[in-house]
Design a protein around this motif. Sequence first.
Motif, mmCIF file in Angstrom:
data_model
loop_
_atom_site.group_PDB
_atom_site.id
_atom_site.type_symbol
_atom_site.label_atom_id
_atom_site.label_comp_id
_atom_site.label_asym_id
_atom_site.label_seq_id
_atom_site.Cartn_x
_atom_site.Cartn_y
_atom_site.Cartn_z
ATOM 1 N N SER A 53 -13.830 -65.386 20.998
ATOM 2 C CA SER A 53 -14.148 -66.805 20.836
ATOM 3 C C SER A 53 -12.907 -67.699 20.904
ATOM 4 C CB SER A 53 -14.877 -67.026 19.507
ATOM 5 O OG SER A 53 -14.004 -66.768 18.432
ATOM 6 N N LEU A 54 -11.768 -67.170 21.302
ATOM 7 C CA LEU A 54 -10.564 -67.992 21.424
ATOM 8 C C LEU A 54 -10.761 -69.019 22.529
ATOM 9 C CD1 LEU A 54 -7.732 -65.330 21.142
ATOM 10 C CD2 LEU A 54 -8.451 -66.965 19.409
ATOM 11 N N LYS A 55 -10.445 -70.260 22.231
ATOM 12 C CA LYS A 55 -10.590 -71.322 23.227
ATOM 13 C C LYS A 55 -9.626 -72.449 22.919
ATOM 14 C CE LYS A 55 -14.780 -72.697 20.821
ATOM 15 N NZ LYS A 55 -16.215 -72.876 20.976
ATOM 16 N N TYR A 56 -9.365 -73.242 23.934
ATOM 17 C CA TYR A 56 -8.461 -74.380 23.815
ATOM 18 C C TYR A 56 -9.255 -75.635 24.149
ATOM 19 C CZ TYR A 56 -4.492 -77.439 24.716
ATOM 20 O OH TYR A 56 -3.605 -78.473 24.683
ATOM 21 N N LYS A 57 -9.203 -76.608 23.246
ATOM 22 C CA LYS A 57 -9.964 -77.840 23.457
ATOM 23 C C LYS A 57 -9.225 -78.739 24.444
ATOM 24 C CE LYS A 57 -11.864 -79.850 19.895
ATOM 25 N NZ LYS A 57 -12.114 -80.685 18.713
ATOM 26 N N LEU A 58 -9.903 -79.065 25.538
ATOM 27 C CA LEU A 58 -9.336 -79.935 26.566
ATOM 28 C C LEU A 58 -9.699 -81.401 26.331
ATOM 29 C CD1 LEU A 58 -10.067 -77.790 29.760
ATOM 30 C CD2 LEU A 58 -7.890 -78.046 28.573
ATOM 31 N N LYS A 59 -10.916 -81.619 25.781
ATOM 32 C CA LYS A 59 -11.375 -82.999 25.585
ATOM 33 C C LYS A 59 -12.196 -83.062 24.298
ATOM 34 C CE LYS A 59 -14.463 -86.397 27.614
ATOM 35 N NZ LYS A 59 -15.546 -86.586 28.570
ATOM 36 N N ASP A 60 -11.912 -84.064 23.486
ATOM 37 C CA ASP A 60 -12.688 -84.275 22.265
ATOM 38 C C ASP A 60 -14.050 -84.852 22.609
ATOM 39 O OD1 ASP A 60 -10.747 -83.371 20.488
ATOM 40 O OD2 ASP A 60 -9.762 -85.334 20.410
ATOM 41 N N MET A 69 -22.034 -82.869 17.916
ATOM 42 C CA MET A 69 -20.859 -83.162 18.742
ATOM 43 C C MET A 69 -21.230 -82.903 20.205
ATOM 44 S SD MET A 69 -17.735 -84.214 18.570
ATOM 45 C CE MET A 69 -17.146 -83.952 16.922
ATOM 46 N N VAL A 70 -21.068 -83.918 21.061
ATOM 47 C CA VAL A 70 -21.369 -83.787 22.487
ATOM 48 C C VAL A 70 -20.158 -84.209 23.291
ATOM 49 C CG1 VAL A 70 -23.862 -84.092 22.297
ATOM 50 C CG2 VAL A 70 -22.410 -86.091 22.550
ATOM 51 N N GLY A 71 -20.016 -83.624 24.478
ATOM 52 C CA GLY A 71 -18.946 -84.017 25.391
ATOM 53 C C GLY A 71 -17.633 -83.276 25.201
ATOM 54 N N GLU A 72 -17.618 -82.270 24.312
ATOM 55 C CA GLU A 72 -16.390 -81.494 24.150
ATOM 56 C C GLU A 72 -16.223 -80.552 25.338
ATOM 57 O OE1 GLU A 72 -15.269 -80.796 19.552
ATOM 58 O OE2 GLU A 72 -17.003 -79.674 20.257
ATOM 59 N N VAL A 73 -14.980 -80.391 25.769
ATOM 60 C CA VAL A 73 -14.675 -79.481 26.875
ATOM 61 C C VAL A 73 -13.640 -78.476 26.383
ATOM 62 C CG1 VAL A 73 -13.796 -79.301 29.229
ATOM 63 C CG2 VAL A 73 -15.116 -81.309 28.550
ATOM 64 N N PHE A 74 -13.958 -77.181 26.578
ATOM 65 C CA PHE A 74 -13.082 -76.110 26.122
ATOM 66 C C PHE A 74 -12.672 -75.206 27.279
ATOM 67 C CE2 PHE A 74 -15.536 -77.097 22.300
ATOM 68 C CZ PHE A 74 -14.527 -77.181 21.350
ATOM 69 N N LEU A 75 -11.484 -74.663 27.171
ATOM 70 C CA LEU A 75 -11.002 -73.620 28.061
ATOM 71 C C LEU A 75 -11.151 -72.310 27.292
ATOM 72 C CD1 LEU A 75 -9.504 -73.045 30.768
ATOM 73 C CD2 LEU A 75 -7.403 -73.175 29.466
ATOM 74 N N GLU A 76 -12.144 -71.500 27.656
ATOM 75 C CA GLU A 76 -12.472 -70.289 26.902
ATOM 76 C C GLU A 76 -11.679 -69.104 27.431
ATOM 77 O OE1 GLU A 76 -16.704 -69.881 26.950
ATOM 78 O OE2 GLU A 76 -16.990 -71.691 25.743
ATOM 79 N N TYR A 77 -10.420 -68.999 27.029
ATOM 80 C CA TYR A 77 -9.569 -67.937 27.532
ATOM 81 C C TYR A 77 -9.815 -66.601 26.844
ATOM 82 C CZ TYR A 77 -6.552 -69.005 23.494
ATOM 83 O OH TYR A 77 -6.058 -69.220 22.243
ATOM 84 N N GLY A 78 -10.412 -66.573 25.685
ATOM 85 C CA GLY A 78 -10.730 -65.323 25.005
ATOM 86 C C GLY A 78 -11.746 -64.502 25.774
#
Length: 133
Positions: A53-60, A69-78
């Motif tokens: 479940s490791l991820k990096y938030k690109l956009k709040d 919460m809507v519109g969040e964008v994550f980079l799911e590198y895990g």
Amino acid sequence: MLKEFKEFAMKGNLVDIAVGFVMGAAFNKVVASFTGGIVSPLIGLLFDSDFKSLKYKLKDGELNDAGEMVGEVFLEYGTFLTNVIDFIIVAFVMFMVVKGVNKMKKKEEPAPEAPAGPSEIDLLMEIRDSLKK
């Protein structure tokens, strides 16, 4: 062994590829459960979280009227890294299977060499001797 693995990956014959594909597809669930149940938790200890479940938030995102919460964008590198580990395990196991099958195959005996004829020097000497007569 790494050189042999590279040669296998780059120019395996059709049977090797077919065996690798079928066995890899069948073996994928076993590897996925191994990675998800054993490898990911151990690596997750290093990151102090669930590895998959490791991820990096690109956009709040923003809260909508329902409080979601809507519109969040994550980079799911895990998830990506887990799939890369799965691939490496499957590729290595298939390499070992094909290597074992190739070792078990009966090696062809080399064709017997044709009897050697006279060398050029012998032929030239014969011509010389014939011309002297």
